[in-house]
Structures are given as C-alpha cells and as structure tokens.
Design a protein around this motif. Sequence first.
Motif, PDB file in Angstrom:
ATOM      1  N   PRO A  98      -9.163 -48.739 -73.253  1.00 14.68           N
ATOM      2  CA  PRO A  98     -10.392 -48.398 -72.522  1.00 14.68           C
ATOM      3  C   PRO A  98     -10.901 -49.610 -71.740  1.00 14.68           C
ATOM      4  O   PRO A  98     -10.757 -50.750 -72.181  1.00 14.68           O
ATOM      5  CB  PRO A  98     -11.356 -48.008 -73.634  1.00 14.68           C
ATOM      6  N   TRP A  99     -11.466 -49.375 -70.581  1.00 11.35           N
ATOM      7  CA  TRP A  99     -12.052 -50.448 -69.785  1.00 11.35           C
ATOM      8  C   TRP A  99     -13.141 -51.127 -70.604  1.00 11.35           C
ATOM      9  O   TRP A  99     -13.877 -50.478 -71.329  1.00 11.35           O
ATOM     10  CB  TRP A  99     -12.648 -49.860 -68.492  1.00 11.35           C
ATOM     11  N   PRO A 100     -13.259 -52.458 -70.584  1.00  9.89           N
ATOM     12  CA  PRO A 100     -12.564 -53.406 -69.706  1.00  9.89           C
ATOM     13  C   PRO A 100     -11.326 -54.049 -70.356  1.00  9.89           C
ATOM     14  O   PRO A 100     -10.831 -55.044 -69.852  1.00  9.89           O
ATOM     15  CB  PRO A 100     -13.639 -54.453 -69.457  1.00  9.89           C
ATOM     16  N   VAL A 101     -10.860 -53.501 -71.453  1.00 13.05           N
ATOM     17  CA  VAL A 101      -9.690 -54.060 -72.130  1.00 13.05           C
ATOM     18  C   VAL A 101      -8.428 -53.750 -71.325  1.00 13.05           C
ATOM     19  O   VAL A 101      -8.238 -52.624 -70.853  1.00 13.05           O
ATOM     20  CB  VAL A 101      -9.553 -53.484 -73.553  1.00 13.05           C
ATOM     21  N   SER A 102      -7.579 -54.744 -71.163  1.00 11.01           N
ATOM     22  CA  SER A 102      -6.341 -54.553 -70.404  1.00 11.01           C
ATOM     23  C   SER A 102      -5.303 -53.791 -71.226  1.00 11.01           C
ATOM     24  O   SER A 102      -5.294 -53.833 -72.454  1.00 11.01           O
ATOM     25  CB  SER A 102      -5.753 -55.919 -70.008  1.00 11.01           C
ATOM     26  N   LYS A 103      -4.423 -53.086 -70.535  1.00  3.30           N
ATOM     27  CA  LYS A 103      -3.327 -52.396 -71.201  1.00  3.30           C
ATOM     28  C   LYS A 103      -2.385 -53.416 -71.818  1.00  3.30           C
ATOM     29  O   LYS A 103      -2.277 -54.546 -71.358  1.00  3.30           O
ATOM     30  CB  LYS A 103      -2.572 -51.522 -70.204  1.00  3.30           C
ATOM     31  N   ARG A 104      -1.702 -53.007 -72.883  1.00  3.73           N
ATOM     32  CA  ARG A 104      -0.769 -53.871 -73.588  1.00  3.73           C
ATOM     33  C   ARG A 104       0.627 -53.269 -73.595  1.00  3.73           C
ATOM     34  O   ARG A 104       0.804 -52.059 -73.406  1.00  3.73           O
ATOM     35  CB  ARG A 104      -1.215 -54.054 -75.045  1.00  3.73           C
ATOM     36  N   ASP A 105       1.617 -54.120 -73.811  1.00  2.00           N
ATOM     37  CA  ASP A 105       2.976 -53.633 -74.035  1.00  2.00           C
ATOM     38  C   ASP A 105       3.683 -54.566 -75.004  1.00  2.00           C
ATOM     39  O   ASP A 105       3.223 -55.688 -75.258  1.00  2.00           O
ATOM     40  CB  ASP A 105       3.758 -53.494 -72.721  1.00  2.00           C
ATOM     41  N   PRO A 133      11.004 -59.863 -68.948  1.00  2.00           N
ATOM     42  CA  PRO A 133       9.927 -60.273 -68.031  1.00  2.00           C
ATOM     43  C   PRO A 133       8.664 -59.451 -68.247  1.00  2.00           C
ATOM     44  O   PRO A 133       8.741 -58.295 -68.667  1.00  2.00           O
ATOM     45  CB  PRO A 133      10.541 -60.007 -66.646  1.00  2.00           C
ATOM     46  N   PRO A 134       7.498 -60.042 -67.983  1.00  2.00           N
ATOM     47  CA  PRO A 134       6.240 -59.307 -68.119  1.00  2.00           C
ATOM     48  C   PRO A 134       6.151 -58.159 -67.115  1.00  2.00           C
ATOM     49  O   PRO A 134       6.815 -58.175 -66.080  1.00  2.00           O
ATOM     50  CB  PRO A 134       5.171 -60.379 -67.842  1.00  2.00           C
ATOM     51  N   VAL A 135       5.341 -57.178 -67.445  1.00  2.00           N
ATOM     52  CA  VAL A 135       5.159 -56.001 -66.588  1.00  2.00           C
ATOM     53  C   VAL A 135       3.791 -56.092 -65.930  1.00  2.00           C
ATOM     54  O   VAL A 135       2.780 -56.311 -66.614  1.00  2.00           O
ATOM     55  CB  VAL A 135       5.278 -54.702 -67.401  1.00  2.00           C
ATOM     56  N   ASN A 136       3.740 -55.921 -64.640  1.00  2.00           N
ATOM     57  CA  ASN A 136       2.485 -55.999 -63.910  1.00  2.00           C
ATOM     58  C   ASN A 136       1.488 -54.973 -64.453  1.00  2.00           C
ATOM     59  O   ASN A 136       1.806 -53.800 -64.604  1.00  2.00           O
ATOM     60  CB  ASN A 136       2.727 -55.748 -62.423  1.00  2.00           C
ATOM     61  N   GLY A 137       0.279 -55.435 -64.739  1.00  2.00           N
ATOM     62  CA  GLY A 137      -0.769 -54.547 -65.229  1.00  2.00           C
ATOM     63  C   GLY A 137      -0.837 -54.449 -66.741  1.00  2.00           C
ATOM     64  O   GLY A 137      -1.709 -53.759 -67.273  1.00  2.00           O
TER      65      GLY A 137
END
Length: 208
Positions: A98-105, A133-137
């Motif tokens: 949920p905003w404002p927390v960024s998505k994780r992977d 490699p990291p994923v954008n977003g």
Amino acid sequence: MRAMLCGLLLFSIVTSAQPADWQLYKADDVTTVEYRRSDAQLLQIRAVTEADSKISAFLHLLEDTASISNWVANSEKAELLAKPDGNTHLVHTYFSAPWPVSKRDMVTQSVWQQDAASGVLTLLISDMGEHFPPVNGYVRMQQVQGQWTLTPLGNGRIKIAYQGQADPAGKLPRFIADKVALKATLSTFKQLSQLLAQYQKPYSGISE
C-alpha cells in the motif's frame, strides 16, 4: 569459587547472545503465529498449523506459481526461473504494497528432502537475490531465510510449520514492516489450509 564465577560469566555471555524469546502474535484452534528478534535485529516469524492433507499437496501448491496470489498474502506473481533437479526450485516472487510503501521482490532457492523413516518433509529456503539484477519499481528483499517442516500426524492429517526471516530493505520503518509481515503470515497460513484440498494427488519421490 573462581571456577564457579567463570562458569557463570560464560553462561551469561552465551545466553545474552541468544535470540529473544518467542512472543505470541495471534493464535486460534489450529494456527499459531509467533515472532522474535534475531541477533541482527531482523524479525523472525514462526507459524504452525494443521490440515487434512497429503504432504505431496504442499509441493504441488508451491509449484503452481500462477496461483500464488490465492494464498500468499500481498503477492502479485511468482516466476519459476529454474528447476535444476526434482528437489530444487529457483523462484522470483513479487509483492504489492500500500502507498507509500514501495513494492518488494525476492529471488529464492528452495530445496526439499523427506526423511524415509518418519515421512517428515523439510524444505529450506535461501536468498539468491544478489545473483540477479534489480527490477525497476521494486525493492529487493535481503537475507531471506526460511524452513518449512511438514509432519504426518496420521489419519490423513499433517502439521505444517514455518520459521523464517527477511530484511525488507529500503527505508521502511520497523513497526510498519513488522505489522505487514505478521499480518501477512497469519493470512497466508489460513489460506494455505483451505487451498491444499485442491492439490491432493501423488508427487514423484514423496511417500505418504
């Protein structure tokens, strides 16, 4: 007396290095979720439940990555990156937030084995994120570790236990990260017990 004092000092040093005691988050008739802090101050979670299921159903559910959002809380999708052998899976999992927390992977490797005598299945999860490699977003989770243990109880019933930890990384306040992780674990375990009924079929290499 000196030996006794040295022994007490050694005991205090050893015990002070141990993780804190487990604290209860929530529990009902069949499911219990607990938590504590590791020495590195990472949140560790332990969860246990029981279900009317075959052990093989759990492995089939894990391999059905297209349905991960049906039981793993906050998950968006999962991709099977590789299957080096019948016991090992390399998976990339994406999580919403949920905003404002960024998505994780996270990128993890899971390896299972079953004890021939007891029938207990153990699945170890290790972090492989640094190799991709990291994923954008998305913010890449770190220090992901976990262990699933499935124990036959007889009469077609099993005990499912999980213990694990992860560093959510990024600039996420601890109290928010803890709340999200604990709530997600409880939700996941409740969904897990319900969905296993759909996967009751034999799995190669598993004895029931």
